[in-house]
Design a protein around this motif. Sequence first.
Motif, PDB file in Angstrom:
ATOM      1  N   SER A 125     -10.007  12.334  15.559  1.00 39.07           N
ATOM      2  CA  SER A 125      -8.806  11.525  15.304  1.00 39.07           C
ATOM      3  C   SER A 125      -7.991  12.225  14.216  1.00 39.07           C
ATOM      4  CB  SER A 125      -9.169  10.095  14.887  1.00 39.07           C
ATOM      5  OG  SER A 125      -9.074   9.903  13.494  1.00 39.07           O
ATOM      6  N   SER A 126      -6.703  11.998  14.262  1.00 39.20           N
ATOM      7  CA  SER A 126      -5.816  12.689  13.318  1.00 39.20           C
ATOM      8  C   SER A 126      -6.101  12.260  11.892  1.00 39.20           C
ATOM      9  CB  SER A 126      -4.359  12.396  13.670  1.00 39.20           C
ATOM     10  OG  SER A 126      -4.112  12.913  14.945  1.00 39.20           O
ATOM     11  N   TRP A 127      -6.391  10.973  11.710  1.00 44.71           N
ATOM     12  CA  TRP A 127      -6.632  10.488  10.361  1.00 44.71           C
ATOM     13  C   TRP A 127      -7.932  11.057   9.808  1.00 44.71           C
ATOM     14  CZ3 TRP A 127      -2.428   8.835   8.384  1.00 44.71           C
ATOM     15  CH2 TRP A 127      -2.454   8.316   7.080  1.00 44.71           C
ATOM     16  N   ASN A 130       4.205   5.817  17.418  1.00 40.02           N
ATOM     17  CA  ASN A 130       2.954   6.592  17.380  1.00 40.02           C
ATOM     18  C   ASN A 130       2.453   6.943  18.782  1.00 40.02           C
ATOM     19  OD1 ASN A 130       2.746   6.358  14.649  1.00 40.02           O
ATOM     20  ND2 ASN A 130       1.247   4.703  14.639  1.00 40.02           N
ATOM     21  N   ALA A 150       0.691  -3.752  20.522  1.00 41.72           N
ATOM     22  CA  ALA A 150       0.296  -5.125  20.174  1.00 41.72           C
ATOM     23  C   ALA A 150      -0.206  -5.159  18.747  1.00 41.72           C
ATOM     24  CB  ALA A 150      -0.805  -5.626  21.110  1.00 41.72           C
ATOM     25  N   ASN A 151      -0.050  -6.317  18.142  1.00 41.81           N
ATOM     26  CA  ASN A 151      -0.627  -6.567  16.822  1.00 41.81           C
ATOM     27  C   ASN A 151      -2.073  -7.002  17.039  1.00 41.81           C
ATOM     28  OD1 ASN A 151      -1.388  -7.634  14.334  1.00 41.81           O
ATOM     29  ND2 ASN A 151       0.690  -8.363  13.913  1.00 41.81           N
ATOM     30  N   ALA A 152      -2.993  -6.364  16.354  1.00 40.00           N
ATOM     31  CA  ALA A 152      -4.415  -6.703  16.538  1.00 40.00           C
ATOM     32  C   ALA A 152      -4.724  -8.127  16.090  1.00 40.00           C
ATOM     33  CB  ALA A 152      -5.277  -5.702  15.774  1.00 40.00           C
ATOM     34  N   GLU A 153      -3.800  -8.735  15.372  1.00 40.81           N
ATOM     35  CA  GLU A 153      -4.002 -10.133  14.960  1.00 40.81           C
ATOM     36  C   GLU A 153      -3.523 -11.114  16.034  1.00 40.81           C
ATOM     37  OE1 GLU A 153      -3.325 -10.384  10.333  1.00 40.81           O
ATOM     38  OE2 GLU A 153      -1.670  -9.360  11.324  1.00 40.81           O
ATOM     39  N   THR A 180      -4.872   2.447  16.935  1.00 36.58           N
ATOM     40  CA  THR A 180      -5.210   3.763  17.511  1.00 36.58           C
ATOM     41  C   THR A 180      -4.351   4.895  16.962  1.00 36.58           C
ATOM     42  OG1 THR A 180      -5.866   4.743  19.634  1.00 36.58           O
ATOM     43  CG2 THR A 180      -3.703   3.678  19.574  1.00 36.58           C
ATOM     44  N   GLY A 181      -3.254   4.562  16.276  1.00 45.59           N
ATOM     45  CA  GLY A 181      -2.409   5.607  15.663  1.00 45.59           C
ATOM     46  C   GLY A 181      -1.755   6.459  16.738  1.00 45.59           C
ATOM     47  N   PHE A 196     -10.438   3.920  10.472  1.00 48.17           N
ATOM     48  CA  PHE A 196      -9.584   4.096   9.296  1.00 48.17           C
ATOM     49  C   PHE A 196      -8.429   3.084   9.259  1.00 48.17           C
ATOM     50  CE2 PHE A 196     -11.002   8.131  11.268  1.00 48.17           C
ATOM     51  CZ  PHE A 196     -12.115   8.323  10.472  1.00 48.17           C
ATOM     52  N   SER A 231      -2.519  -4.640   7.617  1.00 48.00           N
ATOM     53  CA  SER A 231      -3.080  -5.928   8.049  1.00 48.00           C
ATOM     54  C   SER A 231      -4.349  -5.743   8.879  1.00 48.00           C
ATOM     55  CB  SER A 231      -2.035  -6.728   8.836  1.00 48.00           C
ATOM     56  OG  SER A 231      -1.581  -5.986   9.934  1.00 48.00           O
ATOM     57  N   LEU A 232      -4.533  -4.542   9.425  1.00 49.26           N
ATOM     58  CA  LEU A 232      -5.772  -4.278  10.175  1.00 49.26           C
ATOM     59  C   LEU A 232      -6.969  -4.246   9.222  1.00 49.26           C
ATOM     60  CD1 LEU A 232      -6.470  -3.711  13.141  1.00 49.26           C
ATOM     61  CD2 LEU A 232      -6.222  -1.285  12.671  1.00 49.26           C
ATOM     62  N   ASP A 283      -1.859  -0.217  19.274  1.00 51.77           N
ATOM     63  CA  ASP A 283      -1.268  -0.072  17.943  1.00 51.77           C
ATOM     64  C   ASP A 283       0.000  -0.917  17.885  1.00 51.77           C
ATOM     65  OD1 ASP A 283      -1.934   2.223  15.615  1.00 51.77           O
ATOM     66  OD2 ASP A 283       0.059   1.286  15.455  1.00 51.77           O
TER      67      ASP A 283
HETATM   68  C1  LIG Z   1      -4.571   5.071   9.078  1.00 50.34           C
HETATM   69  S1  LIG Z   1      -3.941   4.845  10.673  1.00 50.34           S
HETATM   70  C2  LIG Z   1      -5.363   5.311  11.679  1.00 50.34           C
HETATM   71  C3  LIG Z   1      -4.944   5.769  13.046  1.00 50.34           C
HETATM   72  C4  LIG Z   1      -6.083   6.210  13.974  1.00 50.34           C
HETATM   73  N1  LIG Z   1      -7.097   5.185  14.127  1.00 50.34           N
HETATM   74  C5  LIG Z   1      -6.689   7.526  13.561  1.00 50.34           C
HETATM   75  O1  LIG Z   1      -7.912   7.566  13.345  1.00 50.34           O
HETATM   76  O2  LIG Z   1      -5.950   8.524  13.488  1.00 50.34           O
HETATM   77  C6  LIG Z   1      -3.937   3.048  10.841  1.00 50.34           C
HETATM   78  C7  LIG Z   1      -3.215   2.544  12.083  1.00 50.34           C
HETATM   79  O3  LIG Z   1      -3.371   1.127  12.174  1.00 50.34           O
HETATM   80  C8  LIG Z   1      -2.180   0.580  12.708  1.00 50.34           C
HETATM   81  N2  LIG Z   1      -2.158  -0.846  12.359  1.00 50.34           N
HETATM   82  C9  LIG Z   1      -2.153  -1.389  11.112  1.00 50.34           C
HETATM   83  N3  LIG Z   1      -2.155  -2.728  11.197  1.00 50.34           N
HETATM   84  C10 LIG Z   1      -2.188  -3.036  12.512  1.00 50.34           C
HETATM   85  C11 LIG Z   1      -2.225  -4.268  13.235  1.00 50.34           C
HETATM   86  N4  LIG Z   1      -2.226  -5.446  12.625  1.00 50.34           N
HETATM   87  N5  LIG Z   1      -2.266  -4.204  14.596  1.00 50.34           N
HETATM   88  C12 LIG Z   1      -2.262  -3.011  15.234  1.00 50.34           C
HETATM   89  N6  LIG Z   1      -2.218  -1.833  14.608  1.00 50.34           N
HETATM   90  C13 LIG Z   1      -2.188  -1.838  13.265  1.00 50.34           C
HETATM   91  C14 LIG Z   1      -1.089   1.402  12.083  1.00 50.34           C
HETATM   92  O4  LIG Z   1       0.129   1.318  12.821  1.00 50.34           O
HETATM   93  C15 LIG Z   1      -1.707   2.807  12.091  1.00 50.34           C
HETATM   94  O5  LIG Z   1      -1.366   3.504  13.264  1.00 50.34           O
END
Ligand SMILES: C[S@@+](CC[C@H](N)C(=O)[O-])C[C@H]1O[C@@H](n2cnc3c(N)ncnc32)[C@H](O)[C@@H]1O
Length: 212
Positions: free
Chosen positions: A177-179, A60, A77-80, A33-34, A97, A101-102, A55
């Motif tokens: 979203s910011s991204w 963040n 949390a790690n999404a994995e 979610t960033g 976006f 690892s996501l 996230d």
């Molecule tokens: C490019 S940013 C996008 C943020 C947000 N979705 C937006 O639209 O502004 C990617 C986000 O994915 C998170 N992320 C990457 N791998 C992840 C994982 N395995 N589990 C949870 N979050 C993860 C990063 O910390 C980062 O905040």
Amino acid sequence: MEYIYGKKTARMDGTTLAARLGGYAEIGLDLGTGDGRYVEQVARQNPQQFLIGIDACRENLVKVSNRAAGNTLFLIANAEALPAELSGLADFITLNFPWGSLLTGLLETESRLIANLRMVAKAGARLELRLNESAIRQAGWSLDRACGQVVMNLEKAGFALNPACRLALADLRRFPSSWARRLGSGQEGQTLFLSGGYREQRVGEIADRKSA
Ligand SMILES: C[S@@+](CC[C@H](N)C(=O)[O-])C[C@H]1O[C@@H](n2cnc3c(N)ncnc32)[C@H](O)[C@@H]1O
């Protein structure tokens, strides 16, 4: 599971979570979610929904969780490796976006990420992915090949996907979203939108069960 509110974090159990979610028409999960802006906006516009932003990076989430509305929750949390308390909870899931690892979790067949998507999805849950070219190129893929691979991996896991479409820069600039705002400048290539739903069981799985 660990949730964040401002600079503090605490643990929440399944019973407390169920009490928080009671009375809402739909539960949404936003993975990666960033800064949580998307969750904040969607929750504000849809008071009948409860939005959970997740996230791996706690920094963040400090600001957004400090001003969070009653129909939102922010988890670290790690999404994995999502908390078991989220099992079968999601009416809709978004990954906007993804990077790191996501993203690689979507590109790998039978990854832990995809197993976790299946774990949290209700039968019929909606899924939305927004994949941006700059992140995909960094992961060593072209946008079209990556899109095909993601669709194949998700379909194998029981998700049915609609044909991908490209998002216009104007759509990105409007997206909350910011991204998306950053991508809306047009400096980072194309962005693909994929949507679909969770069918719960694949045809092969049903056949396997019948013959077992
Ligand atoms: C490019 S940013 C996008 C943020 C947000 N979705 C937006 O639209 O502004 C990617 C986000 O994915 C998170 N992320 C990457 N791998 C992840 C994982 N395995 N589990 C949870 N979050 C993860 C990063 O910390 C980062 O905040």
